[in-house]
Write an enzyme that holds these catalytic residues in place. Structure first.
Site, short mmCIF file in Angstrom:
data_model
loop_
_atom_site.label_atom_id
_atom_site.label_comp_id
_atom_site.label_asym_id
_atom_site.label_seq_id
_atom_site.Cartn_x
_atom_site.Cartn_y
_atom_site.Cartn_z
N ASP A 77 0.92 -1.29 0.18
CA ASP A 77 -0.24 0.08 0.00
C ASP A 77 0.64 1.38 -0.02
O ASP A 77 1.79 1.53 0.68
CB ASP A 77 -0.79 0.09 1.31
CG ASP A 77 -1.57 -1.09 1.74
OD1 ASP A 77 -1.58 -2.28 0.98
OD2 ASP A 77 -2.23 -1.03 2.74
N GLU B 1 -10.46 -2.05 4.52
CA GLU B 1 -9.12 -1.65 4.61
C GLU B 1 -9.06 -0.25 4.25
O GLU B 1 -9.88 0.09 3.06
CB GLU B 1 -8.08 -2.57 4.13
CG GLU B 1 -8.26 -4.15 4.51
CD GLU B 1 -6.91 -5.00 3.94
OE1 GLU B 1 -6.68 -5.66 4.88
OE2 GLU B 1 -7.00 -5.13 2.81
#
Ligand code: FRU
Length: 484
Positions: free
Chosen positions: A22, A201
């Site tokens: 990420d 998320e």
């Protein structure tokens, strides 16, 4: 795995070595765009997470910096955000950069209490080069929720407070704080709305304007459960009053930021200049991110994108377009073609500079959209198809035969995306960079990001149509970060 320099993207950020997932802590300050990222510097697979760091002045040339945050006794450093604390609300210093991230601790404790993820701070007083962890960590302990992570913090001018948007298992929880250190729970959203094929998320919350009014956009990444399998990012539109997010519709249809397989955990830059809402995602998918055949690094980011809202009839959609800075990468030798009738197959290869670049921007428009595919191919018979299916009213990327895919049974496939525009004509922008294509159709109303790994470079570019497509304009430009 053997080194694969031919798979290295040029204008998309990838770490020089080892694992990345990420994007984290994206913040703009003093003329610099910061991009931190989930990083394991000791292997090409996911492991103990650090925050890697890269900087850019223009979003398309990236310089990797020393690792910003290392694991410590409170845990590994999971995803989070960063803010410029202009008014020194936290007391670290005026204009301190403050990172708000998840500490993820010992998996043994996880089994017992579910309290293994909690939110912590680090600050930088030198514009992001070096970071100090706050001695009072964690600032937001875990009440016993198994997935309690990925804080996105931004200043809410109306509430005069920091708002933290946190992924809490199957919903979003909003917290507020005057000083980044003390957090108060405000509300929860989404336990029964949207897609729930996997855990929620990496959320983000920000305002955009449509029809002259402010609307709040809530991004929520989910894994698995994406429209084409595995990881993907959905969004909700509504109002945020400083405490609570209220969706526009009682039962909103699920909408995805990107319908391709390879855009996950994307969020937007804090403090971006000129009111720009700039987004960037991780260009991979948890279904195979640990197996893709690149070396000595794994995974890259998407191109930075400008987000906006657009109304189509009764619905409003989030649109994505490549940040305008991408145009700076255009190299001499651009090709402009007009009025191209496609009868079965039109081979454009010889009308483009040779050999065909694997780093290029294509722009196509037509006054009458109908069935077609654009096909990149090589001597081995490998083919990547990108096109439109009129009957289904879907764009698609078909990487079934794009190259060897034995590294994961989940990789090969044909992936559709709904067309949102209702116009007869269409425009498509395609960005290629070694192993990726990003499709922006109809001004960014439909977006797809997909990876592919040809065993040798594609050398031909053809258009196929059985329905008499006429391309009104076709533009080719080679993209590279350096002048040739
Ligand atoms: C999303 C994610 C986050 C987490 C991070 C760990 O891809 O699972 O929820 O913070 O990756 O690397």
């Amino acid at each position: 795995p053997p080194a694969t320099p031919q798979y290295r993207p040029s204008y998309h950020f990838s770490p020089a070595r080892m694992w990345m997932n990420d994007p984290n802590g994206m913040v703009y300050v003093n003329g610099t765009y910061h991009l931190f990222f989930q990083h394991y510097p000791d292997a090409m697979v996911w492991g103990p997470m650090h925050w890697g760091h890269a900087t850019s002045q223009d979003l398309v040339h990236w310089q990797e910096q020393p690792i910003a945050l290392y694991p410590d006794k409170l845990g590994w450093i999971f995803s989070g955000s960063a803010v410029v604390d202009k008014d020194n609300t936290a007391g670290f210093g005026k204009n301190a950069l403050v990172a708000i991230f998840t500490h993820h601790n010992d998996p043994e404790e996880k089994k017992k209490t579910n309290k293994h993820q909690y939110q912590s701070l680090a600050y930088s007083l030198d514009g992001g080069q070096t970071w100090t962890k706050y001695a009072g960590n964690p600032v937001l302990p875990n009440p016993g929720i198994q997935d309690f992570r990925d804080p996105k913090v931004s200043w809410n001018a109306a509430a005069k407070k920091w708002i933290m948007t946190l992924a809490t298992k199957d919903r979003i929880t909003f917290f507020s704080s005057p000083n980044l250190k003390q957090w108060t729970k405000e509300s929860e959203f989404g336990a029964k709305l949207g897609a729930h094929g996997g855990v929620w998320e990496c959320p983000d919350l920000f305002p955009l304007t449509v029809d002259g009014k402010t609307k709040w956009v809530l991004l929520v990444s989910i894994n698995p459960g994406g429209p084409n399998g595995g990881s993907a990012t959905q969004y909700f539109l509504g109002q945020f009053d400083g405490k609570k997010f209220t969706p526009d519709q009682a039962a909103p249809p699920t909408k995805w930021v990107d319908y391709g397989t390879d855009n996950y955990a994307g969020v937007t830059w804090n403090n971006a200049p000129n009111g720009r809402r700039l987004f960037l995602g991780w260009m991979s998918n948890w279904e195979y991110a640990n197996q893709v055949p690149t070396s000595p690094w794994r995974n890259a980011m998407t191109v930075p994108r400008e987000l906006a809202l657009q109304r189509v009839g009764k619905e409003v959609y989030l649109t994505s377009r490549p940040a305008q800075e991408v145009a700076q990468l255009m190299q001499p030798g651009a090709v402009h073609l007009t009025g191209l009738p496609v009868k079965t197959e039109l081979d454009l290869t010889t009308r483009l500079p040779q050999p065909l670049s694997d780093k290029m921007r294509l722009e196509l428009s037509t006054a009458q959209l109908t069935d077609f595919s654009l096909v990149l191919g090589n001597k081995r018979g490998e083919e990547l198809l990108i096109g439109y299916d009129k009957k289904a009213n879907q764009y698609f990327v078909d990487r079934t035969k794009a190259g060897p895919s034995g590294f994961s049974a989940k990789f090969a496939g044909r992936h559709p995306a709904p067309r949102r525009a209702t116009t007869a004509g269409a425009d498509l922008t395609l960005l290629f960079d070694a192993t990726s294509v990003e499709l922006f159709a109809d001004g960014g109303l439909t977006t797809m990001t997909e990876l592919f790994f040809p065993s040798e470079p594609y050398t031909t570019l053809k258009l196929r149509s059985s329905a008499g497509l006429v391309i009104s304009e076709f533009d080719y430009a080679k993209l590279a970060p350096d002048a040739n």
